[in-house]
Design an enzyme around this catalytic site. Structure first.
Site, PDB file in Angstrom:
ATOM      1  N   TYR A  21      26.690  20.500  42.907  1.00  0.00           N
ATOM      2  CA  TYR A  21      28.237  20.166  43.836  1.00  0.00           C
ATOM      3  C   TYR A  21      28.355  20.612  44.926  1.00  0.00           C
ATOM      4  O   TYR A  21      27.720  19.253  46.074  1.00  0.00           O
ATOM      5  CB  TYR A  21      29.290  21.059  43.048  1.00  0.00           C
ATOM      6  CG  TYR A  21      30.461  20.512  43.169  1.00  0.00           C
ATOM      7  CD1 TYR A  21      31.500  21.492  43.043  1.00  0.00           C
ATOM      8  CD2 TYR A  21      31.171  19.314  43.525  1.00  0.00           C
ATOM      9  CE1 TYR A  21      33.035  21.382  44.271  1.00  0.00           C
ATOM     10  CE2 TYR A  21      32.391  19.157  44.080  1.00  0.00           C
ATOM     11  CZ  TYR A  21      33.160  20.295  44.866  1.00  0.00           C
ATOM     12  OH  TYR A  21      34.418  20.175  44.825  1.00  0.00           O
ATOM     13  N   SER A  43      29.723  34.322  47.476  1.00  0.00           N
ATOM     14  CA  SER A  43      30.795  34.283  46.799  1.00  0.00           C
ATOM     15  C   SER A  43      31.971  35.565  47.207  1.00  0.00           C
ATOM     16  O   SER A  43      31.662  36.116  47.450  1.00  0.00           O
ATOM     17  CB  SER A  43      31.159  34.071  45.416  1.00  0.00           C
ATOM     18  OG  SER A  43      32.401  33.149  44.662  1.00  0.00           O
ATOM     19  N   TYR A  98      29.198  37.247  36.749  1.00  0.00           N
ATOM     20  CA  TYR A  98      29.133  35.995  37.968  1.00  0.00           C
ATOM     21  C   TYR A  98      29.217  36.917  39.373  1.00  0.00           C
ATOM     22  O   TYR A  98      28.503  36.483  40.438  1.00  0.00           O
ATOM     23  CB  TYR A  98      30.198  34.603  38.343  1.00  0.00           C
ATOM     24  CG  TYR A  98      30.111  34.046  38.629  1.00  0.00           C
ATOM     25  CD1 TYR A  98      30.998  34.183  39.888  1.00  0.00           C
ATOM     26  CD2 TYR A  98      28.934  33.030  39.039  1.00  0.00           C
ATOM     27  CE1 TYR A  98      30.907  33.411  40.907  1.00  0.00           C
ATOM     28  CE2 TYR A  98      28.753  32.183  41.032  1.00  0.00           C
ATOM     29  CZ  TYR A  98      29.768  32.730  41.269  1.00  0.00           C
ATOM     30  OH  TYR A  98      29.437  31.707  42.814  1.00  0.00           O
ATOM     31  N   LYS A 120      26.372  37.876  42.205  1.00  0.00           N
ATOM     32  CA  LYS A 120      26.628  37.449  43.852  1.00  0.00           C
ATOM     33  C   LYS A 120      27.091  38.433  44.534  1.00  0.00           C
ATOM     34  O   LYS A 120      25.385  38.843  46.139  1.00  0.00           O
ATOM     35  CB  LYS A 120      27.405  36.526  44.104  1.00  0.00           C
ATOM     36  CG  LYS A 120      27.776  35.062  43.249  1.00  0.00           C
ATOM     37  CD  LYS A 120      26.601  34.761  44.299  1.00  0.00           C
ATOM     38  CE  LYS A 120      27.054  33.263  43.682  1.00  0.00           C
ATOM     39  NZ  LYS A 120      25.309  32.088  43.655  1.00  0.00           N
ATOM     40  N   ASN A 138      36.473  24.558  35.696  1.00  0.00           N
ATOM     41  CA  ASN A 138      37.165  25.181  37.027  1.00  0.00           C
ATOM     42  C   ASN A 138      38.152  24.422  37.502  1.00  0.00           C
ATOM     43  O   ASN A 138      38.738  23.492  36.543  1.00  0.00           O
ATOM     44  CB  ASN A 138      36.398  24.989  38.310  1.00  0.00           C
ATOM     45  CG  ASN A 138      35.398  26.049  38.687  1.00  0.00           C
ATOM     46  OD1 ASN A 138      34.275  25.652  38.809  1.00  0.00           O
ATOM     47  ND2 ASN A 138      35.547  27.285  38.947  1.00  0.00           N
ATOM     48  N   ARG A 191      43.017  34.643  31.768  1.00  0.00           N
ATOM     49  CA  ARG A 191      41.713  34.307  31.523  1.00  0.00           C
ATOM     50  C   ARG A 191      40.556  36.031  32.220  1.00  0.00           C
ATOM     51  O   ARG A 191      41.285  35.805  33.409  1.00  0.00           O
ATOM     52  CB  ARG A 191      41.041  33.192  32.632  1.00  0.00           C
ATOM     53  CG  ARG A 191      39.915  32.669  32.134  1.00  0.00           C
ATOM     54  CD  ARG A 191      39.219  31.883  32.314  1.00  0.00           C
ATOM     55  NE  ARG A 191      39.150  31.638  34.320  1.00  0.00           N
ATOM     56  CZ  ARG A 191      38.934  30.554  35.354  1.00  0.00           C
ATOM     57  NH1 ARG A 191      38.588  29.779  34.710  1.00  0.00           N
ATOM     58  NH2 ARG A 191      38.564  31.171  36.281  1.00  0.00           N
TER      59      ARG A 191
HETATM   60  C1  WQD Z   1      40.975  29.215  40.033  1.00  0.00           C
HETATM   61  C2  WQD Z   1      41.826  29.380  39.569  1.00  0.00           C
HETATM   62  C3  WQD Z   1      41.583  30.572  37.304  1.00  0.00           C
HETATM   63  C4  WQD Z   1      41.066  26.683  35.194  1.00  0.00           C
HETATM   64  C5  WQD Z   1      35.800  29.800  41.330  1.00  0.00           C
HETATM   65  C6  WQD Z   1      34.001  29.478  41.157  1.00  0.00           C
HETATM   66  C7  WQD Z   1      33.061  30.601  41.912  1.00  0.00           C
HETATM   67  C8  WQD Z   1      33.354  30.649  43.074  1.00  0.00           C
HETATM   68  C9  WQD Z   1      34.847  31.211  43.679  1.00  0.00           C
HETATM   69  C10 WQD Z   1      31.997  29.666  44.373  1.00  0.00           C
HETATM   70  C11 WQD Z   1      42.527  30.845  38.613  1.00  0.00           C
HETATM   71  C12 WQD Z   1      43.285  28.831  37.075  1.00  0.00           C
HETATM   72  C13 WQD Z   1      41.286  27.787  35.904  1.00  0.00           C
HETATM   73  C14 WQD Z   1      41.802  25.950  34.201  1.00  0.00           C
HETATM   74  C15 WQD Z   1      43.506  27.528  35.643  1.00  0.00           C
HETATM   75  N1  WQD Z   1      32.737  30.144  44.016  1.00  0.00           N
HETATM   76  N2  WQD Z   1      42.787  28.058  36.523  1.00  0.00           N
HETATM   77  N3  WQD Z   1      43.412  26.495  34.773  1.00  0.00           N
HETATM   78  O1  WQD Z   1      37.730  31.396  38.907  1.00  0.00           O
HETATM   79  O2  WQD Z   1      38.528  30.990  41.597  1.00  0.00           O
HETATM   80  O3  WQD Z   1      35.930  30.765  41.426  1.00  0.00           O
HETATM   81  O4  WQD Z   1      35.607  30.284  42.972  1.00  0.00           O
HETATM   82  O5  WQD Z   1      30.471  30.636  44.334  1.00  0.00           O
HETATM   83  O6  WQD Z   1      31.901  29.716  41.866  1.00  0.00           O
HETATM   84  O7  WQD Z   1      34.442  28.672  39.863  1.00  0.00           O
HETATM   85  O8  WQD Z   1      37.988  29.087  40.236  1.00  0.00           O
HETATM   86  O9  WQD Z   1      38.728  27.172  39.507  1.00  0.00           O
HETATM   87  O10 WQD Z   1      37.775  28.568  37.909  1.00  0.00           O
HETATM   88  O11 WQD Z   1      40.052  29.048  39.311  1.00  0.00           O
HETATM   89  O12 WQD Z   1      44.140  27.620  35.350  1.00  0.00           O
HETATM   90  O13 WQD Z   1      41.622  24.796  33.532  1.00  0.00           O
HETATM   91  O14 WQD Z   1      42.324  28.375  38.316  1.00  0.00           O
HETATM   92  O15 WQD Z   1      42.348  30.820  36.141  1.00  0.00           O
HETATM   93  O16 WQD Z   1      42.873  31.583  38.769  1.00  0.00           O
HETATM   94  P1  WQD Z   1      37.670  31.165  40.233  1.00  0.00           P
HETATM   95  P2  WQD Z   1      38.273  28.012  39.322  1.00  0.00           P
END
Ligand code: WQD
Length: 352
Positions: A14, A128, A153, A157, A202, A298
């Site tokens: 991506y 990250s 994860y 990092k 995500n 989660r």
């Molecule tokens: C964001 C929020 C979930 C899915 C990401 C990348 C990671 C890093 C940091 C770069 C959280 C909520 C999610 C869903 C939800 N980036 N959510 N329902 O966990 O912050 O990590 O950013 O390196 O690589 O993965 O991102 O989009 O998974 O979650 O409520 O179906 O959305 O609980 O609060 P995250 P995310």
């Protein structure tokens, strides 16, 4: 001046694919290493449509040293490396930590060994905001104490940053660690975007797949957090803004402007939005109502984090161009494009 060749690992991914576009549009010669274990090589067709030239990808597993080494032997003129290739799902890493330590650390070790052996002078690392763990407050600066990460994860990092910092002390590699916040959206041309492999972990691809009917509803993981509306807060940043930061970081190193051999930059907008605010923005911008349910938290999630991005602005001259509305619009336009392409493929398959 001779065009510099840059190796982008994870170039079919991506952020990698968007960075290929930005580098080429800024005059660099690029090659990619990507074994497509978590990406789709078709994305390069979109890259080539935007930049008007082919991009070479080596379908090599970076965890296999000999295969990685062979790419450097074939390209001894590599002058910079941007290392994206890694698994990146917070949730998956909690379920399968060893998969993440094995893949993310071994691939980094191999690419670093080659960088040292082939005297590659510049190394930009995809880090990250998860390295901050659950910060006491936001915005976080690059000097905010790193707490224990909330997920394996995040550990890969944080350990990755340490490995780079310790390695380059004994060689003349100049490095930059870019700490992304939450990359979302798609290139304005809608020729490239995020292609989740399997059900999206995500938030934003989960929103767009719910909106288009690929999944019945969106689970909001937790609405009982100590935040303004109970849902987690993140700093969402457009993927094209993230991509351009890599070009600026590389230029900063090539022009010998760095003060230390390893410098760190936060890449975020500086604005924190909750999950529910993102959903509402998506619905408003795209005139789509979203079916979502408030469910349990989660594991591995950070409560709230957003960036202080002044250093990247002042030192790299980086200014994010896109706002949350742009992110939600391009993400939805990309989902529509993916769906259109899938329907064309199905129609073609039915005709054959
Ligand atoms: C964001 C929020 C979930 C899915 C990401 C990348 C990671 C890093 C940091 C770069 C959280 C909520 C999610 C869903 C939800 N980036 N959510 N329902 O966990 O912050 O990590 O950013 O390196 O690589 O993965 O991102 O989009 O998974 O979650 O409520 O179906 O959305 O609980 O609060 P995250 P995310």
């Amino acid at each position: 001046m001779k065009i510099k060749k840059i190796l982008v690992t994870g170039g079919c991914g991506y952020i990698g694919s968007h960075t290929l576009v930005d580098l080429i549009n800024n005059g660099y010669d690029v090659i990619s290493i990507d074994n497509n274990s978590r990406s789709d090589s078709d994305i390069l067709k979109g890259v080539e449509k935007i930049v008007g030239k082919p991009v070479k990808n080596y379908p090599v597993d970076l965890c296999v040293f000999d295969d990685t080494h062979a790419v450097f032997q074939e390209n001894p003129d590599i002058e910079g490396i941007i290392h994206f290739a890694a698994f990146k799902s917070v949730g998956e890493s909690v379920i399968n930590p060893l998969l993440y330590f094995d893949n993310n650390i071994n691939s980094l070790l191999n690419i670093l060994k080659c960088a040292v052996e082939f005297d590659v002078p510049y190394f930009v690392f995809s880090s990250s905001c998860t390295v901050y763990g659950n910060p006491d407050s936001s915005p976080v600066t690059e000097n905010t104490d790193l707490k224990l990460p909330e997920s394996p994860y995040g550990y890969t990092k944080q350990i990755g940053e340490q490995i780079i910092q310790q390695t380059i002390n004994n060689c003349n590699i100049q490095s930059i660690l870019l700490r992304y916040f939450n990359p979302v959206g798609a290139h304005p041309s809608i020729e490239i975007g995020e292609i989740p492999i399997g059900p999206p972990a995500n938030l934003v691809p989960a929103i767009t797949q719910t909106a288009i009917g690929k999944q019945t509803h969106l689970n909001v993981y937790g609405a009982d957090y100590p935040t303004r509306d109970g849902s987690c807060i993140r700093d969402y940043i457009h993927v094209s803004d993230i991509a351009h930061a890599h070009t600026l970081a590389l230029r900063y190193l090539i022009e010998d402007k760095n003060k230390e051999n390893c410098e760190v930059f936060n890449l975020g907008t500086g604005n924190g939005y909750s999950v529910l605010e993102v959903i509402k923005t998506f619905e408003r911008v795209n005139q789509k109502s979203l079916n979502y349910k408030l469910t349990k938290r989660r594991a591995g999630d950070v409560i709230s984090i957003f960036a202080n991005n002044e250093k990247a602005k002042n030192v790299l001259g980086w200014v994010p161009k896109y706002n949350l509305e742009d992110m939600m619009k391009t993400a939805w336009d990309w989902e529509l494009k993916l769906n259109q392409d899938e329907q064309k493929k199905e129609k073609k398959a039915n005709l054959n």
